[in-house]
Scaffold this active site. Sequence first.
Site, PDB file in Angstrom:
ATOM      1  N   ASP A 191      23.680 -12.396   3.550  1.00 30.33           N
ATOM      2  CA  ASP A 191      23.961 -13.257   2.393  1.00 30.33           C
ATOM      3  C   ASP A 191      25.457 -13.417   2.158  1.00 30.33           C
ATOM      4  O   ASP A 191      25.938 -14.523   1.877  1.00 30.33           O
ATOM      5  CB  ASP A 191      23.306 -12.652   1.141  1.00 30.33           C
ATOM      6  CG  ASP A 191      23.545 -13.509  -0.101  1.00 30.33           C
ATOM      7  OD1 ASP A 191      23.352 -14.732  -0.021  1.00 30.33           O
ATOM      8  OD2 ASP A 191      23.923 -12.957  -1.145  1.00 30.33           O
TER       9      ASP A 191
ATOM     10  N   LEU B 184       0.794  -1.217   0.000  1.00 32.75           N
ATOM     11  CA  LEU B 184       0.000   0.000   0.000  1.00 32.75           C
ATOM     12  C   LEU B 184       0.835   1.279   0.000  1.00 32.75           C
ATOM     13  O   LEU B 184       0.319   2.376   0.206  1.00 32.75           O
ATOM     14  CB  LEU B 184      -0.977  -0.029   1.178  1.00 32.75           C
ATOM     15  CG  LEU B 184      -1.893  -1.270   1.187  1.00 32.75           C
ATOM     16  CD1 LEU B 184      -2.777  -1.280   2.418  1.00 32.75           C
ATOM     17  CD2 LEU B 184      -2.742  -1.350  -0.065  1.00 32.75           C
ATOM     18  N   CYS B 185       2.139   1.143  -0.262  1.00 31.80           N
ATOM     19  CA  CYS B 185       3.023   2.313  -0.354  1.00 31.80           C
ATOM     20  C   CYS B 185       2.804   3.069  -1.661  1.00 31.80           C
ATOM     21  O   CYS B 185       2.654   2.453  -2.716  1.00 31.80           O
ATOM     22  CB  CYS B 185       4.479   1.847  -0.360  1.00 31.80           C
ATOM     23  SG  CYS B 185       5.277   2.015   1.223  1.00 31.80           S
ATOM     24  N   HIS B 186       2.863   4.382  -1.586  1.00 34.53           N
ATOM     25  CA  HIS B 186       2.806   5.207  -2.788  1.00 34.53           C
ATOM     26  C   HIS B 186       4.180   5.260  -3.459  1.00 34.53           C
ATOM     27  O   HIS B 186       5.186   5.380  -2.767  1.00 34.53           O
ATOM     28  CB  HIS B 186       2.439   6.648  -2.424  1.00 34.53           C
ATOM     29  CG  HIS B 186       1.079   6.789  -1.842  1.00 34.53           C
ATOM     30  ND1 HIS B 186       0.816   6.521  -0.516  1.00 34.53           N
ATOM     31  CD2 HIS B 186      -0.103   7.163  -2.384  1.00 34.53           C
ATOM     32  CE1 HIS B 186      -0.471   6.730  -0.284  1.00 34.53           C
ATOM     33  NE2 HIS B 186      -1.059   7.119  -1.384  1.00 34.53           N
TER      34      HIS B 186
ATOM     35  N   MET C 230       9.008   4.286   5.031  1.00 31.18           N
ATOM     36  CA  MET C 230       9.130   2.908   4.550  1.00 31.18           C
ATOM     37  C   MET C 230      10.360   2.741   3.663  1.00 31.18           C
ATOM     38  O   MET C 230      10.996   1.683   3.670  1.00 31.18           O
ATOM     39  CB  MET C 230       7.864   2.479   3.787  1.00 31.18           C
ATOM     40  CG  MET C 230       6.618   2.379   4.648  1.00 31.18           C
ATOM     41  SD  MET C 230       6.834   1.559   6.264  1.00 31.18           S
ATOM     42  CE  MET C 230       7.459  -0.054   5.761  1.00 31.18           C
ATOM     43  N   GLU C 231      10.705   3.790   2.924  1.00 28.50           N
ATOM     44  CA  GLU C 231      11.902   3.732   2.079  1.00 28.50           C
ATOM     45  C   GLU C 231      13.155   3.573   2.955  1.00 28.50           C
ATOM     46  O   GLU C 231      14.065   2.799   2.621  1.00 28.50           O
ATOM     47  CB  GLU C 231      12.011   4.996   1.219  1.00 28.50           C
ATOM     48  CG  GLU C 231      11.122   4.988  -0.015  1.00 28.50           C
ATOM     49  CD  GLU C 231       9.633   5.212   0.295  1.00 28.50           C
ATOM     50  OE1 GLU C 231       9.274   5.532   1.459  1.00 28.50           O
ATOM     51  OE2 GLU C 231       8.814   5.062  -0.630  1.00 28.50           O
TER      52      GLU C 231
END
Lengths: 158, 158, 158, 158, 158, 158
Positions: E128, E75-77, E113-114
């Site tokens: 990793d 739901l992120c723009h 969020m970024e």
Amino acid sequence: MAELSHFDSEGKAHMVDVSDKPVTSRIAVAEGAVMMSAETLALVMEGRADKGDVLGIARIAGIMGAKKTAELIPLCHPLPITKVALELVPDEGLPGVRITATVKTGGQTGVEMEALTAVSTAALTVYDMLKAAQKDMEISGVRLTFKDGGKSGRFENP
Amino acid sequence: MAELSHFDSEGKAHMVDVSDKPVTSRIAVAEGAVMMSAETLALVMEGRADKGDVLGIARIAGIMGAKKTAELIPLCHPLPITKVALELVPDEGLPGVRITATVKTGGQTGVEMEALTAVSTAALTVYDMLKAAQKDMEISGVRLTFKDGGKSGRFENP
Amino acid sequence: MAELSHFDSEGKAHMVDVSDKPVTSRIAVAEGAVMMSAETLALVMEGRADKGDVLGIARIAGIMGAKKTAELIPLCHPLPITKVALELVPDEGLPGVRITATVKTGGQTGVEMEALTAVSTAALTVYDMLKAAQKDMEISGVRLTFKDGGKSGRFENP
Amino acid sequence: MAELSHFDSEGKAHMVDVSDKPVTSRIAVAEGAVMMSAETLALVMEGRADKGDVLGIARIAGIMGAKKTAELIPLCHPLPITKVALELVPDEGLPGVRITATVKTGGQTGVEMEALTAVSTAALTVYDMLKAAQKDMEISGVRLTFKDGGKSGRFENP
Amino acid sequence: MAELSHFDSEGKAHMVDVSDKPVTSRIAVAEGAVMMSAETLALVMEGRADKGDVLGIARIAGIMGAKKTAELIPLCHPLPITKVALELVPDEGLPGVRITATVKTGGQTGVEMEALTAVSTAALTVYDMLKAAQKDMEISGVRLTFKDGGKSGRFENP
Amino acid sequence: MAELSHFDSEGKAHMVDVSDKPVTSRIAVAEGAVMMSAETLALVMEGRADKGDVLGIARIAGIMGAKKTAELIPLCHPLPITKVALELVPDEGLPGVRITATVKTGGQTGVEMEALTAVSTAALTVYDMLKAAQKDMEISGVRLTFKDGGKSGRFENP
């Protein structure tokens, strides 16, 4: 009653475990159409001769769309697609453009979604390229017409 | 005659220059349906109560699909989408699931393709999640019903 | 000495802060060529008439490639591209195919990388579609020929 | 005359059917160069010691680019890549940076396009990171130098 | 009680309408850590001198991860990111690697969020690259430490 | 001393050659948690009944995130994932949400990174959907708990 395999016994969505399914040769064919006015269709047909190639571009979009299926459809498995072909045929009877996609793989699950995604992406591209001429076109009749391979075997939907 | 703006004067495809178009508020609404048997629809409706949530997952897929429009449709401009909402409603009259998507942006070009792509991706996801129960479902009636904003202004297709 | 703006004062890579740069109109033009034998070039030219349309497909790939620039080049900013156009011209003098890409944006940073990525992707696609006929083709002369807009202003590289 | 396998008998583009080709071990090596001034090259070489690591970042971009090949090149098959390695070597004789990419797979079709895409993406990244210092660099000599495996066998292009 | 803005009044998920929010300058800072044994950390620190550059590669992965936020988080723009920077610092006290990401935009919604996605992607990449040496490392303490800009204003979480 | 397999003998990063590793059945399980206040957790638990389904959406994001692992983590091999399942369980003892992901493949390398990426993406999505209620949540304890298959065999980290 039929079970929805994308949910576990508690109703939670998961990507179905296909680890133990054999790698077999699989094929799926899907079709659909973009319905438009006879005038808009005339632009498409003309375009193939001396203007822009609407159907050629939609074909490429459909092939590339097939490769994006597992990114678009949440519970689809990524698959090593071995063939994608699209037919886009102007049909004055509709009037509109008929689209057929054939996809093959050698994998553990079928390519029905890849064929349907190829048709949908090609149809959206046809719409995009013609929307300056007509905005009330309609995409319809998107469905699986044939599949073969895998445990559930052959399916025909003529 | 109507011009196909995605082609230049020699018929070569290009992404139309929108540099000089103003940034305006734009909205588009599209709809479509997945036609299925009454039995399959019963699985969907039941599922909302105590099994998997087919419509909730298709709604998320549609929202994410809208964000992928410029990747899927070759000549679409990337756009800063400011809203995406989808309605998925079981309709026993069809029988099937009706899908509506509303998309907004403040940009230099419209969000018609984003709304249509949202509907298509949600419809494909509904198909994927129910195909274990029924393979001959059909996606139909995918069309733009409303747009507003930009030079070409308001469009209604009820 | 010239500074490499993609590194901070300690030599660590970052995506440069363009927050305070004004949104201006920007353009970039890049070019390149795929060198091949005269026989292979003949296939391309023939193909435009009655066989497959190599250049039309490479044009679409170049446009779509421009939209992927920020995904491919680690420190590129995502940009709202407002125009992409590609020219692919057979040149019997090389012999080969000359490719030119023009990209525009209204953004805070330039579109040089988008234009160069469009040329490279189109060139790779030309190679892919002709490699059954000739494997020792060569992509060369990929360079920026023009840019304008932004603080660094106009650049010409004829 | 050589056939272009990416087109069917009517000249329509398709993703070639490789379903019946055996899974074999395949390798491809491609190379290319970014030509620049001696001053710009000095920045790269210095950078490896105490400023930003241009070549290290371009190497990562090339590896990630190889994995995006089937997304970028319309008719490429998705392939399970089993190895990607890039060499980026400053060469004062050019002056510039020489790039070599080696890609392996166990699949039904070759990795020539993956190797060429790795080189192109790494070259574009070198350009991006140095363009603040020099805008008229040039990417050239991008070509396949070696492949082996599959029906068409060994190819050398020294 | 606090409202969850990602749901409408019927509890259906949507991408929140930000069309009427002003474009303002926004910043977010997030942090996290990869906990490991002192021996594994020694490999990282050594590596910066004469072996592979684990932290440099994780930094690039974090920057590229920030650009993928709207693809990963349903739901992120999508946002025009204007800056991304990551710090990765070996800390013998943990022992482990501390990661901090700073992201800026001029947009209609924040970049929290970024920043968190940049930290997570960098942390996964550290894991990793070191997992051949130690499999029981742990990613922890991933959280937002600062944001500013937009209607909700400044937030500090020291 | 343990070797970092992602670097060659000169310390240059590469995607490790797994061409000669056998295709075996592999599984990995990872876990993590999003720590939050009891009040925020109450919103999640309530939400499952009659408001938005935070955990259902995060589950889908985690599954889709697993499929993006090779795009996010620079040196990861693309893998044909055959199963992804996520559990998201509210835990009032933390208080917070515990996340577990199980991933399977039949491939030449393990799915540890896919399981960890699924957990991280689901955790970020939980954060995104609840951040309107609480901004100082924390993602912690992301780690591999189990793997089996391949040369390095079984690993347990209870």
